[in-house]
Enzyme design. Structure first.
Site, PDB file in Angstrom:
ATOM      1  N   VAL A   1       0.839  -1.194   0.000  1.00 15.28           N
ATOM      2  CA  VAL A   1       0.000   0.000   0.000  1.00 15.28           C
ATOM      3  C   VAL A   1       0.878   1.250   0.000  1.00 15.28           C
ATOM      4  O   VAL A   1       0.423   2.343   0.326  1.00 15.28           O
ATOM      5  CB  VAL A   1      -0.956   0.025   1.215  1.00 15.28           C
ATOM      6  CG1 VAL A   1      -2.035  -1.023   1.071  1.00 15.28           C
ATOM      7  CG2 VAL A   1      -0.189  -0.170   2.528  1.00 15.28           C
TER       8      VAL A   1
ATOM      9  N   ARG B   1       4.141   2.341  -2.539  1.00 15.39           N
ATOM     10  CA  ARG B   1       4.318   2.766  -3.924  1.00 15.39           C
ATOM     11  C   ARG B   1       4.658   1.534  -4.764  1.00 15.39           C
ATOM     12  O   ARG B   1       5.362   0.631  -4.299  1.00 15.39           O
ATOM     13  CB  ARG B   1       5.448   3.801  -4.034  1.00 15.39           C
ATOM     14  CG  ARG B   1       5.040   5.210  -3.634  1.00 15.39           C
ATOM     15  CD  ARG B   1       4.104   5.807  -4.673  1.00 15.39           C
ATOM     16  NE  ARG B   1       3.786   7.200  -4.437  1.00 15.39           N
ATOM     17  CZ  ARG B   1       2.688   7.634  -3.845  1.00 15.39           C
ATOM     18  NH1 ARG B   1       1.808   6.753  -3.382  1.00 15.39           N
ATOM     19  NH2 ARG B   1       2.450   8.929  -3.724  1.00 15.39           N
TER      20      ARG B   1
ATOM     21  N   ASP C   1      -2.239  -2.704  -4.031  1.00 14.51           N
ATOM     22  CA  ASP C   1      -3.062  -1.531  -4.304  1.00 14.51           C
ATOM     23  C   ASP C   1      -2.331  -0.517  -5.171  1.00 14.51           C
ATOM     24  O   ASP C   1      -2.941   0.421  -5.677  1.00 14.51           O
ATOM     25  CB  ASP C   1      -3.477  -0.872  -2.981  1.00 14.51           C
ATOM     26  CG  ASP C   1      -4.444   0.275  -3.182  1.00 14.51           C
ATOM     27  OD1 ASP C   1      -5.509   0.056  -3.780  1.00 14.51           O
ATOM     28  OD2 ASP C   1      -4.130   1.413  -2.760  1.00 14.51           O
TER      29      ASP C   1
ATOM     30  N   GLU D   1       0.422   2.537 -13.673  1.00 11.10           N
ATOM     31  CA  GLU D   1      -0.996   2.645 -13.359  1.00 11.10           C
ATOM     32  C   GLU D   1      -1.707   3.438 -14.444  1.00 11.10           C
ATOM     33  O   GLU D   1      -1.195   4.488 -14.863  1.00 11.10           O
ATOM     34  CB  GLU D   1      -1.182   3.314 -11.998  1.00 11.10           C
ATOM     35  CG  GLU D   1      -0.604   2.502 -10.844  1.00 11.10           C
ATOM     36  CD  GLU D   1      -0.854   3.131  -9.472  1.00 11.10           C
ATOM     37  OE1 GLU D   1      -1.506   4.197  -9.410  1.00 11.10           O
ATOM     38  OE2 GLU D   1      -0.393   2.564  -8.477  1.00 11.10           O
TER      39      GLU D   1
ATOM     40  N   HIS E   1      -5.427   1.396  -6.670  1.00  8.94           N
ATOM     41  CA  HIS E   1      -4.889   2.545  -5.924  1.00  8.94           C
ATOM     42  C   HIS E   1      -6.016   3.258  -5.176  1.00  8.94           C
ATOM     43  O   HIS E   1      -6.205   4.478  -5.302  1.00  8.94           O
ATOM     44  CB  HIS E   1      -4.167   3.513  -6.856  1.00  8.94           C
ATOM     45  CG  HIS E   1      -3.125   4.331  -6.134  1.00  8.94           C
ATOM     46  ND1 HIS E   1      -1.944   4.713  -6.721  1.00  8.94           N
ATOM     47  CD2 HIS E   1      -3.094   4.838  -4.874  1.00  8.94           C
ATOM     48  CE1 HIS E   1      -1.223   5.429  -5.866  1.00  8.94           C
ATOM     49  NE2 HIS E   1      -1.911   5.507  -4.743  1.00  8.94           N
TER      50      HIS E   1
ATOM     51  N   SER F   1      -6.866   2.181  -1.661  1.00  8.04           N
ATOM     52  CA  SER F   1      -6.902   1.696  -0.283  1.00  8.04           C
ATOM     53  C   SER F   1      -7.217   2.795   0.723  1.00  8.04           C
ATOM     54  O   SER F   1      -7.762   2.527   1.788  1.00  8.04           O
ATOM     55  CB  SER F   1      -5.570   1.034   0.081  1.00  8.04           C
ATOM     56  OG  SER F   1      -4.498   1.960   0.013  1.00  8.04           O
TER      57      SER F   1
END
Length: 325
Positions: free
Chosen positions: A231, A233, A257, A262, A281, A283
């Site tokens: 959670v 990077r 996450d 991305e 992404h 969380s």
């Protein structure tokens, strides 16, 4: 604030403007912009609010920042704005530390429970209307290593301890008697300590020292039943090494996450692995989080206008807000 006139504030926000900006607009000249117009918005601006905190466009437009004295980013991580020209300048950088702590901690507890109780398989079997009895795991007493001892890591530690788990931390320096972690190991000793943990949670800030921290050697050091949760990077992890470790059964599973790229490309093998939980992404993104981010900025903006010390000032050499600041 510089001078007595209304300050000029550039806001990098793309198509989604931040909410609840009326009170700021009443006391400042606000320039909302996307990445393409950022350089123009920065010319003559006194401050920059990076509301689009995933954007990496600030570096490319920084040449136009002829008056900027303060940059605030709407996230806890500051790596999108840690380019050399900003890092080496006397411009003050602040972040939104504290907004996502408890929400991310809830996410981590949730995925740990999902693994232990095999919830993904239960959902799959339910869709197939298949009754298959299984035994599940307990989480009480399981050992967790939280890599990153900032506020988010501490919130995770408190929540997992409340659920009966045994939690240790990993930070820059080893120490005992920490109020949240008990024992904190030094990051340099990561490989020595990984064999002793059932869950490893990555929440460290992205720095030169932490990039690629979780590579093949780290996954090889974990016990085969261990699960990995990221959670922090995406760049903390060497994705190809993680995929191989999962495929080879070197570790039992991963909840992810954040990712190096991305959105996660649809051909990425992580999508197809049964022992992986993927979230986009999100969380920390609870209902109302955007308003809360603006509230944090607004308080600092008022402090900046009145000459009071700013909250959440980032040590640009470390890449995060030191404890106690």
């Amino acid at each position: 604030m510089i001078g007595t006139e209304s300050p000029v504030l550039a806001v990098l926000c793309g198509d989604r403007h931040p909410p609840d900006m009326d009170h700021i607009e009443a006391t400042a000249k606000v320039r909302y912009t996307d990445e393409r117009g950022l350089a123009d918005a920065l010319r003559g601006a006194d401050a920059l609010f990076v509301y689009d905190f995933l954007s990496t466009a600030v570096a490319g437009a920084w040449h136009a920042a002829d008056r900027v004295r303060w940059v605030h980013i709407a996230s806890a991580g500051v790596d999108p704005v840690m380019f050399p020209a900003l890092r080496d300048s006397d411009v003050v950088l602040t972040n939104s530390r504290g907004v996502f702590d408890d929400s991310i901690a809830e996410y981590v507890l949730g995925v740990i429970i999902a693994f232990a109780k095999d919830l993904a398989r239960s959902i799959e079997l339910q869709r197939r209307r298949e009754w298959r009895h299984r035994e599940s795991e307990r989480i009480a007493g399981r050992r967790v290593l939280v890599v990153g001892t900032g506020p988010i890591g501490r919130a995770i530690a408190r929540m997992l301890r409340a659920a009966g788990m045994s939690v240790s931390g990993m930070g820059r320096r080893a120490r005992s008697g920490d109020e949240d972690f008990g024992e904190v190991h030094a990051s340099a000793d990561l490989l020595d300590h990984l064999p002793g943990y059932d869950y490893v949670v990555a929440v460290a800030p992205l720095t030169d020292q932490t990039k690629g921290l979780f590579a093949a050697d780290a996954f090889a050091a974990m016990p085969a039943h261990a699960r990995f949760v990221n959670v922090g990077r995406g760049e903390l992890v060497v994705t190809a090494d993680l995929v191989k470790a999962l495929r080879d059964g070197r570790i039992a599973g991963a909840a992810l996450d954040v990712f190096e790229t991305e959105p996660l490309p649809d051909d990425n093998p992580l999508w197809t692995l049964e022992n992986v939980l993927i979230s986009p992404h999100m969380s920390g993104d609870f209902a109302g989080w955007r308003n809360t981010l603006v509230e944090v900025f607004a308080e600092n903006f008022q402090r900046w206008q009145t000459g009071r010390p700013l909250r959440n000032v980032v040590d640009k050499q470390l890449g995060y807000v030191p404890s106690g600041h």
